[in-house]
Motif scaffolding. Structure first.
Motif, PDB file in Angstrom:
ATOM      1  N   MET A 183     -58.541 127.805  58.895  1.00 17.19           N
ATOM      2  CA  MET A 183     -58.687 127.777  57.433  1.00 17.19           C
ATOM      3  C   MET A 183     -57.695 128.718  56.758  1.00 17.19           C
ATOM      4  O   MET A 183     -57.063 128.377  55.757  1.00 17.19           O
ATOM      5  CB  MET A 183     -60.120 128.158  57.050  1.00 17.19           C
ATOM      6  CG  MET A 183     -61.136 127.065  57.331  1.00 17.19           C
ATOM      7  SD  MET A 183     -62.844 127.675  57.331  1.00 17.19           S
ATOM      8  CE  MET A 183     -62.985 128.404  55.719  1.00 17.19           C
ATOM      9  N   VAL A 184     -57.574 129.926  57.305  1.00 14.82           N
ATOM     10  CA  VAL A 184     -56.639 130.899  56.731  1.00 14.82           C
ATOM     11  C   VAL A 184     -55.205 130.375  56.814  1.00 14.82           C
ATOM     12  O   VAL A 184     -54.433 130.459  55.851  1.00 14.82           O
ATOM     13  CB  VAL A 184     -56.764 132.258  57.452  1.00 14.82           C
ATOM     14  CG1 VAL A 184     -55.637 133.196  57.036  1.00 14.82           C
ATOM     15  CG2 VAL A 184     -58.114 132.892  57.164  1.00 14.82           C
ATOM     16  N   ASN A 185     -54.856 129.796  57.955  1.00 14.60           N
ATOM     17  CA  ASN A 185     -53.463 129.393  58.174  1.00 14.60           C
ATOM     18  C   ASN A 185     -53.059 128.137  57.411  1.00 14.60           C
ATOM     19  O   ASN A 185     -51.886 127.979  57.059  1.00 14.60           O
ATOM     20  CB  ASN A 185     -53.206 129.208  59.673  1.00 14.60           C
ATOM     21  CG  ASN A 185     -53.284 130.516  60.439  1.00 14.60           C
ATOM     22  OD1 ASN A 185     -52.986 131.579  59.895  1.00 14.60           O
ATOM     23  ND2 ASN A 185     -53.701 130.457  61.690  1.00 14.60           N
ATOM     24  N   ILE A 186     -54.016 127.233  57.140  1.00 16.73           N
ATOM     25  CA  ILE A 186     -53.667 125.990  56.426  1.00 16.73           C
ATOM     26  C   ILE A 186     -54.002 126.081  54.940  1.00 16.73           C
ATOM     27  O   ILE A 186     -53.857 125.097  54.212  1.00 16.73           O
ATOM     28  CB  ILE A 186     -54.392 124.773  57.037  1.00 16.73           C
ATOM     29  CG1 ILE A 186     -55.910 124.858  56.834  1.00 16.73           C
ATOM     30  CG2 ILE A 186     -54.037 124.614  58.506  1.00 16.73           C
ATOM     31  CD1 ILE A 186     -56.685 123.641  57.317  1.00 16.73           C
ATOM     32  N   SER A 187     -54.424 127.256  54.470  1.00 12.18           N
ATOM     33  CA  SER A 187     -54.949 127.369  53.101  1.00 12.18           C
ATOM     34  C   SER A 187     -53.926 127.006  52.028  1.00 12.18           C
ATOM     35  O   SER A 187     -54.306 126.633  50.921  1.00 12.18           O
ATOM     36  CB  SER A 187     -55.483 128.779  52.858  1.00 12.18           C
ATOM     37  OG  SER A 187     -54.489 129.753  53.121  1.00 12.18           O
ATOM     38  N   SER A 188     -52.638 127.112  52.329  1.00 11.83           N
ATOM     39  CA  SER A 188     -51.609 126.790  51.325  1.00 11.83           C
ATOM     40  C   SER A 188     -51.418 125.295  51.140  1.00 11.83           C
ATOM     41  O   SER A 188     -50.713 124.875  50.216  1.00 11.83           O
ATOM     42  CB  SER A 188     -50.268 127.419  51.735  1.00 11.83           C
ATOM     43  OG  SER A 188     -50.373 128.805  51.851  1.00 11.83           O
ATOM     44  N   LEU A 189     -52.032 124.489  52.004  1.00 13.67           N
ATOM     45  CA  LEU A 189     -51.728 123.054  52.015  1.00 13.67           C
ATOM     46  C   LEU A 189     -52.908 122.158  51.663  1.00 13.67           C
ATOM     47  O   LEU A 189     -52.758 120.937  51.649  1.00 13.67           O
ATOM     48  CB  LEU A 189     -51.224 122.654  53.417  1.00 13.67           C
ATOM     49  CG  LEU A 189     -49.937 123.317  53.886  1.00 13.67           C
ATOM     50  CD1 LEU A 189     -49.726 123.059  55.374  1.00 13.67           C
ATOM     51  CD2 LEU A 189     -48.750 122.782  53.102  1.00 13.67           C
ATOM     52  N   ILE A 190     -54.067 122.735  51.359  1.00 11.12           N
ATOM     53  CA  ILE A 190     -55.259 121.896  51.251  1.00 11.12           C
ATOM     54  C   ILE A 190     -55.572 121.558  49.797  1.00 11.12           C
ATOM     55  O   ILE A 190     -55.271 122.311  48.883  1.00 11.12           O
ATOM     56  CB  ILE A 190     -56.484 122.586  51.908  1.00 11.12           C
ATOM     57  CG1 ILE A 190     -56.808 123.911  51.212  1.00 11.12           C
ATOM     58  CG2 ILE A 190     -56.226 122.828  53.385  1.00 11.12           C
ATOM     59  CD1 ILE A 190     -58.043 124.598  51.752  1.00 11.12           C
ATOM     60  N   SER A 191     -56.203 120.412  49.617  1.00  9.81           N
ATOM     61  CA  SER A 191     -56.638 119.984  48.285  1.00  9.81           C
ATOM     62  C   SER A 191     -57.954 120.672  47.929  1.00  9.81           C
ATOM     63  O   SER A 191     -58.616 121.272  48.780  1.00  9.81           O
ATOM     64  CB  SER A 191     -56.839 118.473  48.273  1.00  9.81           C
ATOM     65  OG  SER A 191     -57.929 118.120  49.122  1.00  9.81           O
ATOM     66  N   GLN A 192     -58.346 120.548  46.672  1.00 14.37           N
ATOM     67  CA  GLN A 192     -59.604 121.160  46.244  1.00 14.37           C
ATOM     68  C   GLN A 192     -60.798 120.510  46.955  1.00 14.37           C
ATOM     69  O   GLN A 192     -61.742 121.192  47.350  1.00 14.37           O
ATOM     70  CB  GLN A 192     -59.768 121.039  44.732  1.00 14.37           C
ATOM     71  CG  GLN A 192     -61.011 121.762  44.217  1.00 14.37           C
ATOM     72  CD  GLN A 192     -61.074 121.821  42.704  1.00 14.37           C
ATOM     73  OE1 GLN A 192     -60.096 121.514  42.016  1.00 14.37           O
ATOM     74  NE2 GLN A 192     -62.215 122.197  42.170  1.00 14.37           N
ATOM     75  N   HIS A 193     -60.726 119.197  47.154  1.00 18.69           N
ATOM     76  CA  HIS A 193     -61.817 118.496  47.835  1.00 18.69           C
ATOM     77  C   HIS A 193     -61.932 118.978  49.284  1.00 18.69           C
ATOM     78  O   HIS A 193     -63.047 119.252  49.773  1.00 18.69           O
ATOM     79  CB  HIS A 193     -61.572 116.990  47.801  1.00 18.69           C
ATOM     80  CG  HIS A 193     -62.598 116.192  48.549  1.00 18.69           C
ATOM     81  ND1 HIS A 193     -63.921 116.125  48.160  1.00 18.69           N
ATOM     82  CD2 HIS A 193     -62.503 115.446  49.702  1.00 18.69           C
ATOM     83  CE1 HIS A 193     -64.598 115.364  49.014  1.00 18.69           C
ATOM     84  NE2 HIS A 193     -63.757 114.948  49.957  1.00 18.69           N
ATOM     85  N   PHE A 194     -60.792 119.107  49.976  1.00 16.06           N
ATOM     86  CA  PHE A 194     -60.792 119.585  51.353  1.00 16.06           C
ATOM     87  C   PHE A 194     -61.285 121.028  51.405  1.00 16.06           C
ATOM     88  O   PHE A 194     -62.034 121.421  52.309  1.00 16.06           O
ATOM     89  CB  PHE A 194     -59.389 119.460  51.933  1.00 16.06           C
ATOM     90  CG  PHE A 194     -59.274 119.756  53.408  1.00 16.06           C
ATOM     91  CD1 PHE A 194     -60.396 119.753  54.235  1.00 16.06           C
ATOM     92  CD2 PHE A 194     -58.043 120.038  53.977  1.00 16.06           C
ATOM     93  CE1 PHE A 194     -60.292 120.016  55.587  1.00 16.06           C
ATOM     94  CE2 PHE A 194     -57.927 120.307  55.327  1.00 16.06           C
ATOM     95  CZ  PHE A 194     -59.050 120.302  56.125  1.00 16.06           C
ATOM     96  N   GLN A 195     -60.890 121.815  50.422  1.00 14.38           N
ATOM     97  CA  GLN A 195     -61.349 123.203  50.327  1.00 14.38           C
ATOM     98  C   GLN A 195     -62.874 123.264  50.266  1.00 14.38           C
ATOM     99  O   GLN A 195     -63.503 124.063  50.967  1.00 14.38           O
ATOM    100  CB  GLN A 195     -60.735 123.823  49.072  1.00 14.38           C
ATOM    101  CG  GLN A 195     -61.317 125.148  48.647  1.00 14.38           C
ATOM    102  CD  GLN A 195     -60.780 125.571  47.286  1.00 14.38           C
ATOM    103  OE1 GLN A 195     -59.567 125.604  47.070  1.00 14.38           O
ATOM    104  NE2 GLN A 195     -61.668 125.879  46.367  1.00 14.38           N
TER     105      GLN A 195
END
Length: 832
Positions: A183-195
């Motif tokens: 989660m920390v490493n992919i946090s720059s690439l995720i959408s609000q829904h995925f978040q």
């Protein structure tokens, strides 16, 4: 004989060597106690090393490194060792044979030994991992994502592929430790829904853990910071883990948690208190500048007087050893501490001055803000700061950076900008968001104010620039089509320019987008409206309806922000009782755990709305709660501490006057005496005018009092007494200085006004209401002024409020008209 002895000795050595060699190589490596033993085994077995033995060698080298006191020094030693190159070359030939776990583990450890990303081995390992990624289990995938993060590949297609894999397999993931790393490493690439999906999954796994680990909690908070999501349920869970494991948190961990909490605007009184104790214990442990600066920055803002004194004394001793970044961190901490230690300020400023050329624009802004806040004065330093800021401004092409530079210049003693600088601002305006435009506007307004004070002139280029700023700001607001994105831009707008130029357009944009209001953003929108002083019944009704419909999804921490605009603007929605009851229902089960300061502000906000929930009031006016509040006040900045103390007094007064049945005692007598015995201020022009006219209407200066303190310490602008025939009664003694009226106490503050008057007499309070007492857009009185009127009426006053827009209207432009206005309000129509 000699030959026999020689042969026997050789045979004995050979026997021992063969005996040792009979052990599997992995077992031999695991028995090694230093790197040289491992390197010796690598050299002797380099022709036959398998991929598992290669992994074992890396593992043991890294485990030994972690036991060293100076990790960096040992990493350099190992990385430069000839046999490390041998291992490096052997690994390249074994990549295809490695299983997934070995492959990624070797990649991770290789990077820990500072092998660069462009090294052929690293590239080969990453390429092979990319090919196998789809089949990696969650643990291996998380380690691989960390390897990419170490290479700063947060936005790479490869990290995007990992995010996609996590998204597709989220339902089956059960390993929270690995998921948090991902989660920390992919946090720059995720959408609000995925978040939101990740947060929900994290909550589920967290609740199923018997004893959540500190590292997991730290990564969850880091993820929430990365995605700028203040999700209270998870923050509370993580905070509990930190509290339960405080003895296992080191200085770095506590510092990072403080930073993350501050960024997320999440405040935990319990964490601050426990962390403060832990950090205080560390003061004697650190004598080197690097560690002590970290301690100073973390502990300073929450330390008590003795700890602050100790921290500052030590900092004075090491100040000359500070690096540029350490000095910057210290001066920002001193700003947070509201430090007034002039000797230390000069020392740190001297270090900053020495390194000034090395700072980036945003760091120069921080230095400027801190030094001005600390009232530091140095012509040489400020001249150098200005020169550096202007030199950066001449070459910068990044809108946000130009905004920072101009904002910093505007804070300096001479905020002028030349034509080149103005042209550079104008060039980037079309690219700026509202926050950047607002910073530019604030800077130009400071520039105008300075010129007006010193040269009595406002140049055409300043006005032209303001017009352009208005144009682009209105255009951006009109083009907004997403409520959450709009809020991100307007949440930090500065008051002056926003209030004068943008509030109407911003409210119009909120009206247009208010169908997007939901449980996730309702508190944010409410918080923003609180700052506008703009009464929009449409928006407030929408907020109330969203809260009623979706209260189960709204966290108790958000309730204060939701109630605040109703309180400030003195507005009751159509479903008032249901709305307020729903809010309290959300709070009731959390009253014992909510932040004390938040509860005080919440109680006061509800009191302005004439809403007095018994559970909340019994929680606040409780000895244990007040003791917790006192402990918290000790670590708050002085300005906030004073505000909290005053709000508690106002709440105490409101409950005492409006809910006597609760039998809550009045315990602010001494506080009020200390507060109101200070300078009471002076009359403004309108008040002085009213005072003189009241004396004329009432028959003399001895028939009117100014700046009267009522029982329970409401300040009344003017007071008079009428007998039962509506005739003014003179006061026995009169001691008034027109420019600066003193406070006037009368009777006991426990008795109502009428009890000290002749039969049938009436005490009248006059209040002049300036623009601050009303909503911006309509002549609707705000909450505090309305509550004050209620209180004075309970105390027996007849209250006459004189709105500024009536007193300054054309209808009252003549003195006679104003005298008639006062007579009518005092004596009734047709009286004189």
């Amino acid at each position: 004989m000699f030959r026999l002895r020689t042969l026997c000795a050789f045979s004995w050595r050979e026997f021992h060597f063969r005996s040792f060699s009979c052990e599997p190589l992995i077992i031999q490596m695991n028995k090694c106690t230093d790197q040289e033993q491992i390197f010796d085994l690598i050299e002797r077995n380099k022709e036959t090393l398998s991929e598992k033995q290669v992994e074992c060698a890396f593992n043991n080298l890294w485990q030994l490194q972690k036991q060293k006191t100076s990790l960096l020094k040992n990493v350099e030693y190992v990385g430069d060792h000839p046999q490390f190159f041998t291992l490096h070359n052997l690994t390249t030939n074994k990549i295809k044979l490695m299983n997934d776990d070995t492959l990624v583990n070797v990649l991770y450890i290789t990077q820990q030994f500072d092998v660069k990303a462009h090294d052929p081995l690293i590239q080969a390992l990453v390429t092979e991992a990319w090919k196998r990624m789809e089949r990696f289990d969650i643990k291996v995938l998380s380690t691989f994502s960390t390897c990419l993060a170490d290479q700063r590949l947060y936005l790479s297609p490869l990290m995007g592929k990992i995010a996609d894999i996590v998204n597709r397999n989220l339902e089956t993931i059960q390993d929270l430790r690995s998921l948090c790393v991902l989660m920390v490493n992919i946090s720059s690439l995720i959408s609000q829904h995925f978040q939101e999906q990740l947060v929900n999954k994290t909550e589920l796994l967290f609740d199923n853990m018997s004893s959540p680990e500190v590292d997991i909690a730290k990564r969850i908070v880091q993820f929430l910071q990365n995605v700028k999501y203040r999700y209270y349920p998870l923050l509370e869970r993580c905070n509990k883990v930190f509290l339960d494991n405080m003895n296992h948190l080191d200085l770095d961990s506590i510092s990072k948690i403080f930073d993350e909490y501050q960024f997320l605007q999440f405040y935990s009184f319990e964490f601050v208190i426990v962390a403060k104790k832990r950090l205080t214990e560390m003061i004697p442990l650190f004598d080197n500048p690097a560690s002590f600066v970290k301690l100073f920055v973390a502990l300073g803002p929450v330390a008590g007087p003795e700890e602050k004194k100790q921290l500052k004394s030590t900092m004075l001793l090491i100040s000359e050893e500070l690096t540029s970044q350490q000095a910057l961190a210290v001066v920002k901490a001193m700003e947070d501490m509201e430090s007034r230690n002039s000797h230390l300020i000069k020392k740190i400023a001297s270090v900053l001055h020495k390194h000034l050329d090395n700072y980036k624009p945003v760091e120069l802004l921080k230095i400027t803000q801190a030094l001005i806040f600390l009232h530091f004065q140095s012509k040489a330093l400020f001249v150098k700061l200005r020169e550096l800021l202007l030199s950066y401004l001449k070459v910068s092409v990044i809108p946000s950076e130009i905004s920072i530079l101009v904002y910093a210049i505007s804070m300096l003693p001479s905020p002028h900008l030349d034509e080149t600088s103005v042209s550079r601002i104008e060039a980037v305006l079309p690219q700026c968001n509202l926050y950047g435009l607002n910073d530019f506007a604030t800077s130009v307004l400071r520039w105008i104010q300075y010129d007006h004070m010193h040269m009595s002139s406002i140049t055409g280029k300043q006005l032209k620039l303001l017009q352009k700023l208005d144009h682009y700001s209105h255009q951006r607001l009109q083009q907004s089509n997403n409520l959450d994105l709009l809020w991100e831009e307007v949440k930090s707008l500065k008051e002056d320019w926003f209030r004068e130029s943008l509030v109407e357009e911003t409210i119009a944009a909120l009206h247009r987008l208010m169908d997007g209001m939901n449980c996730m953003n309702v508190s944010k929108i409410a918080s923003f409206i609180s700052r506008t002083n703009y009464l929009s019944t449409l928006l407030l009704d929408k907020i109330a309806s969203v809260v009623i419909e979706q209260i189960e999804k709204i966290h108790p921490f958000s309730i204060l922000a939701i109630i605040l605009p109703f309180s400030i603007l003195n507005y009751d929605p159509p479903q008032r009782n249901e709305f307020l009851g729903t809010c309290m229902q959300c709070l009731n089960s959390h009253l014992g755990t909510l932040d004390p300061v938040m509860l005080v502000f919440l109680g006061f906000s509800l009191a302005t709305l004439e809403y007095f929930p018994e559970n909340l009031l019994k929680t606040i006016f409780n000895i244990k709660f007040l003791a917790r509040l006192d402990s918290q006040l000790e670590i708050l900045p002085s300005s906030l501490r004073s505000r909290v103390q005053f709000r508690l007094m106002e709440l105490n007064r409101a409950v005492r006057l409006e809910c006597p049945e609760f039998q809550i005692p009045w315990f602010h007598e001494r506080f009020c005496q200390q507060h109101y015995n200070k300078d009471t201020g002076s009359m403004n022009g309108a008040q002085l005018q009213i005072y003189k006219m009241l004396a004329e209407v009432l028959g003399g200066i001895n028939c009117v009092k100014a700046s009267v303190l009522s029982p329970y310490y409401h300040t009344v602008d003017f007071e008079c007494i009428l007998d039962k025939r509506k005739k003014p009664l003179p006061y026995g003694s009169h001691n008034i200085t027109l420019g600066k009226p003193p406070g006037m106490y009368w009777e006991s503050n426990t008795r109502i006004v009428g009890s000290s008057l002749p039969p049938g007499a009436e005490r009248i309070a006059f209040e002049f209401l300036d623009s601050k007492a009303f909503c911006r857009n309509v002549p609707h009185i705000k909450g505090k002024s309305a509550m004050k009127k209620r209180h004075l009426e309970i105390l027996g006053y007849h209250v006459i409020q004189i709105p500024h827009f009536e007193w300054n209207s054309m209808a009252l432009s003549q003195k006679d008209a104003r005298l008639d206005y006062l007579r009518e309000h005092i004596f009734g129509a047709g009286k004189s």
